[in-house]
Design a protein around this motif. Structure first.
Motif, PDB file in Angstrom:
ATOM      1  N   GLU A  35       0.785  -1.262  -0.133  1.00 14.99           N
ATOM      2  CA  GLU A  35       0.200   0.124   0.085  1.00 14.99           C
ATOM      3  C   GLU A  35       0.714   1.254  -0.122  1.00 14.99           C
ATOM      4  OE1 GLU A  35      -2.771  -0.239   3.445  1.00 14.99           O
ATOM      5  OE2 GLU A  35      -2.380  -2.295   3.643  1.00 14.99           O
ATOM      6  N   ALA A  36       0.519   2.300  -0.597  1.00 18.00           N
ATOM      7  CA  ALA A  36       1.149   3.708  -0.775  1.00 18.00           C
ATOM      8  C   ALA A  36       0.119   4.788  -0.554  1.00 18.00           C
ATOM      9  CB  ALA A  36       1.980   3.646  -1.929  1.00 18.00           C
ATOM     10  N   ARG A  37       0.728   5.898   0.086  1.00 18.06           N
ATOM     11  CA  ARG A  37      -0.306   6.990   0.283  1.00 18.06           C
ATOM     12  C   ARG A  37       0.375   8.174  -0.372  1.00 18.06           C
ATOM     13  NH1 ARG A  37      -2.482   8.374   5.887  1.00 18.06           N
ATOM     14  NH2 ARG A  37      -3.288   9.954   4.821  1.00 18.06           N
ATOM     15  N   THR A  38       1.707   7.874  -0.825  1.00 19.96           N
ATOM     16  CA  THR A  38       2.311   9.097  -1.652  1.00 19.96           C
ATOM     17  C   THR A  38       2.916   8.738  -3.178  1.00 19.96           C
ATOM     18  OG1 THR A  38       4.621   8.654  -0.786  1.00 19.96           O
ATOM     19  CG2 THR A  38       2.985  10.134   0.479  1.00 19.96           C
ATOM     20  N   GLY A  39       3.215   9.764  -3.774  1.00 17.90           N
ATOM     21  CA  GLY A  39       3.745   9.055  -5.034  1.00 17.90           C
ATOM     22  C   GLY A  39       5.247   8.376  -4.836  1.00 17.90           C
ATOM     23  N   MET A  40       5.980   8.807  -3.901  1.00 17.45           N
ATOM     24  CA  MET A  40       7.128   8.311  -3.688  1.00 17.45           C
ATOM     25  C   MET A  40       7.104   6.819  -3.237  1.00 17.45           C
ATOM     26  SD  MET A  40       9.596  10.435  -4.545  1.00 17.45           S
ATOM     27  CE  MET A  40      10.962   9.888  -3.675  1.00 17.45           C
ATOM     28  N   ASP A  41       6.201   6.709  -2.261  1.00 18.18           N
ATOM     29  CA  ASP A  41       6.098   5.340  -1.825  1.00 18.18           C
ATOM     30  C   ASP A  41       5.378   4.398  -2.821  1.00 18.18           C
ATOM     31  OD1 ASP A  41       6.798   6.333   0.676  1.00 18.18           O
ATOM     32  OD2 ASP A  41       4.935   6.361   1.542  1.00 18.18           O
ATOM     33  N   ALA A  42       4.523   4.973  -3.830  1.00 15.50           N
ATOM     34  CA  ALA A  42       4.113   4.081  -5.012  1.00 15.50           C
ATOM     35  C   ALA A  42       5.231   3.653  -5.747  1.00 15.50           C
ATOM     36  CB  ALA A  42       3.159   5.044  -5.760  1.00 15.50           C
ATOM     37  N   ILE A  43       6.130   4.834  -5.951  1.00 16.26           N
ATOM     38  CA  ILE A  43       7.386   4.238  -6.816  1.00 16.26           C
ATOM     39  C   ILE A  43       8.206   3.383  -6.291  1.00 16.26           C
ATOM     40  CG2 ILE A  43       9.587   5.099  -7.952  1.00 16.26           C
ATOM     41  CD1 ILE A  43       8.120   8.157  -8.261  1.00 16.26           C
ATOM     42  N   LYS A  44       8.489   3.411  -4.902  1.00 17.13           N
ATOM     43  CA  LYS A  44       9.307   2.254  -4.157  1.00 17.13           C
ATOM     44  C   LYS A  44       8.428   1.076  -4.120  1.00 17.13           C
ATOM     45  CE  LYS A  44      11.087   1.354   0.518  1.00 17.13           C
ATOM     46  NZ  LYS A  44      11.275   1.893   1.684  1.00 17.13           N
ATOM     47  N   LEU A  45       7.051   0.920  -4.139  1.00 17.88           N
ATOM     48  CA  LEU A  45       6.210  -0.176  -4.163  1.00 17.88           C
ATOM     49  C   LEU A  45       6.207  -1.047  -5.661  1.00 17.88           C
ATOM     50  CD1 LEU A  45       2.591  -0.556  -2.986  1.00 17.88           C
ATOM     51  CD2 LEU A  45       3.699  -1.960  -4.673  1.00 17.88           C
ATOM     52  N   VAL A  46       6.363  -0.103  -6.703  1.00 23.50           N
ATOM     53  CA  VAL A  46       6.374  -0.648  -7.984  1.00 23.50           C
ATOM     54  C   VAL A  46       7.899  -1.296  -8.215  1.00 23.50           C
ATOM     55  CG1 VAL A  46       6.205  -0.164 -10.487  1.00 23.50           C
ATOM     56  CG2 VAL A  46       4.618   0.790  -9.041  1.00 23.50           C
ATOM     57  N   ARG A  47       8.918  -0.357  -7.709  1.00 25.82           N
ATOM     58  CA  ARG A  47      10.403  -0.950  -8.192  1.00 25.82           C
ATOM     59  C   ARG A  47      10.481  -2.195  -7.265  1.00 25.82           C
ATOM     60  NH1 ARG A  47      13.124   4.747  -6.794  1.00 25.82           N
ATOM     61  NH2 ARG A  47      13.409   5.709  -8.970  1.00 25.82           N
ATOM     62  N   GLU A  48      10.098  -2.459  -6.033  1.00 28.11           N
ATOM     63  CA  GLU A  48      10.494  -3.580  -5.115  1.00 28.11           C
ATOM     64  C   GLU A  48       9.704  -4.776  -5.375  1.00 28.11           C
ATOM     65  OE1 GLU A  48      10.749  -2.002  -1.014  1.00 28.11           O
ATOM     66  OE2 GLU A  48      12.410  -0.783  -1.503  1.00 28.11           O
ATOM     67  N   LYS A  49       8.298  -4.749  -5.534  1.00 23.59           N
ATOM     68  CA  LYS A  49       7.273  -5.527  -5.589  1.00 23.59           C
ATOM     69  C   LYS A  49       6.818  -5.941  -7.168  1.00 23.59           C
ATOM     70  CE  LYS A  49       6.878  -5.949  -0.993  1.00 23.59           C
ATOM     71  NZ  LYS A  49       7.400  -7.047  -0.171  1.00 23.59           N
ATOM     72  N   GLN A  50       6.735  -4.976  -8.068  1.00 19.44           N
ATOM     73  CA  GLN A  50       6.659  -5.183  -9.615  1.00 19.44           C
ATOM     74  C   GLN A  50       5.428  -6.031  -9.497  1.00 19.44           C
ATOM     75  OE1 GLN A  50       9.539  -6.028 -12.359  1.00 19.44           O
ATOM     76  NE2 GLN A  50      10.994  -4.776 -11.385  1.00 19.44           N
ATOM     77  N   PRO A  51       3.997  -5.519  -8.579  1.00 25.30           N
ATOM     78  CA  PRO A  51       3.037  -6.278  -9.050  1.00 25.30           C
ATOM     79  C   PRO A  51       2.549  -6.422 -10.380  1.00 25.30           C
ATOM     80  CG  PRO A  51       2.546  -3.859  -8.211  1.00 25.30           C
ATOM     81  CD  PRO A  51       3.990  -4.149  -8.225  1.00 25.30           C
ATOM     82  N   ASP A  52       1.659  -7.279 -10.534  1.00 24.55           N
ATOM     83  CA  ASP A  52       0.946  -7.515 -11.827  1.00 24.55           C
ATOM     84  C   ASP A  52       0.035  -6.361 -12.061  1.00 24.55           C
ATOM     85  OD1 ASP A  52       1.824 -10.074 -12.073  1.00 24.55           O
ATOM     86  OD2 ASP A  52       0.457 -10.995 -10.844  1.00 24.55           O
ATOM     87  N   VAL A  53      -0.709  -5.619 -11.116  1.00 28.28           N
ATOM     88  CA  VAL A  53      -1.504  -4.662 -11.247  1.00 28.28           C
ATOM     89  C   VAL A  53      -1.335  -3.822 -10.276  1.00 28.28           C
ATOM     90  CG1 VAL A  53      -3.786  -3.704 -11.509  1.00 28.28           C
ATOM     91  CG2 VAL A  53      -3.141  -6.160 -12.327  1.00 28.28           C
TER      92      VAL A  53
END
Length: 251
Positions: A35-53
């Motif tokens: 989960e992310a509540r900021t753009g920076m956290d969202a970028i980190k999530l995508v980088r580290e987890k690379q979710p399907d969606v």
């Protein structure tokens, strides 16, 4: 055992975030990976987890959805598919989201089933399939419907009706909370009051009913409106047009 669809959620509104998380966790086929509540956290999530969606709000602190998708493109993160979510229903916002790589654009408020369907659909699409901008398609159909019904495009109520109908098409329950939810959202977008939005929609409906094609009105509304009451209420008008579009669009 069927491989689960991994999903990340980025949304700065706590209530909406909790709702999205609950929706993802309610579906056995999905696995929430962050989960992310900021753009920076969202970028980190995508980088580290690379979710399907990735369910991605367009407006967040420290970078919005466009920034997140831009970074994913720059870093060649191809696994993650983005579903853009926004309270802004303008065609420009949807077009920007799609241009940056979003596979779907979902307008707030939305229903849980809509989120589940879109997450599954985006994973089932072949990689070579051309992504469609569903929100833009719906808005084109709404525009055509209102013009056919005789609502003049120059009226403020015309634009308010377009947005209200779009919100109800994507979330049928929204019409039950029209004064509590739809009017305030539309009013905020246009720097107006909820009461002025209600009056403008009422005027647009009256013009449509008095000057529009009776053939088109009968075709759209049939005998669902009580003849003794005359014109439909705002919520009746919005609900009927939205239902007509949903049935033809198979949402």
């Amino acid at each position: 055992m069927e491989k689960k669809i991994t999903v990340g959620v980025a949304e700065d509104n706590v209530i909406v975030l909790e709702m999205l998380v609950a929706v993802i966790r309610s579906e056995e086929q999905f696995e929430l990976v962050g989960e992310a509540r900021t753009g920076m956290d969202a970028i980190k999530l995508v980088r580290e987890k690379q979710p399907d969606v990735m369910l991605l709000d367009m407006v967040m602190p420290q970078g919005g959805g466009l920034d997140v998708m831009a970074v994913a493109k720059e870093e060649n993160i191809q696994k993650t598919k983005f579903i853009a979510i926004s309270a802004l229903g303008e065609e420009r916002v949807a077009q920007e989201a799609m241009a940056y790589g979003a596979h779907y654009f979902i307008l707030k408020p939305f229903e849980a089933d809509s989120i589940i369907r879109r997450v599954k659909a985006v994973c089932e699409e072949p990689r070579t399939m051309k992504v469609r901008d569903e929100q833009t398609e719906v808005e084109h159909i709404i525009t055509k419907s209102l013009l056919t019904l005789g609502v003049p495009a120059q009226l403020n109520g015309y634009q308010y009706l377009r947005e209200a109908i779009a919100m109800v098409v994507m979330n049928p329950q929204g019409v039950t909370a029209i004064t509590r939810q739809l009017y305030p959202v539309i009013a905020e977008r246009h720097n107006a009051s909820g009461a002025s939005v209600e009056r403008a929609i009422r005027h647009a409906i009256e013009v449509s009913w008095n000057r529009g094609s009776m053939e088109a009105i009968n075709r759209m509304f049939g005998y669902t409106i009580n003849n003794q009451k005359g014109k439909p209420t705002n919520s009746e008008y919005i609900a009927m047009v939205a239902d007509h579009i949903r049935m033809g669009y198979n949402l």
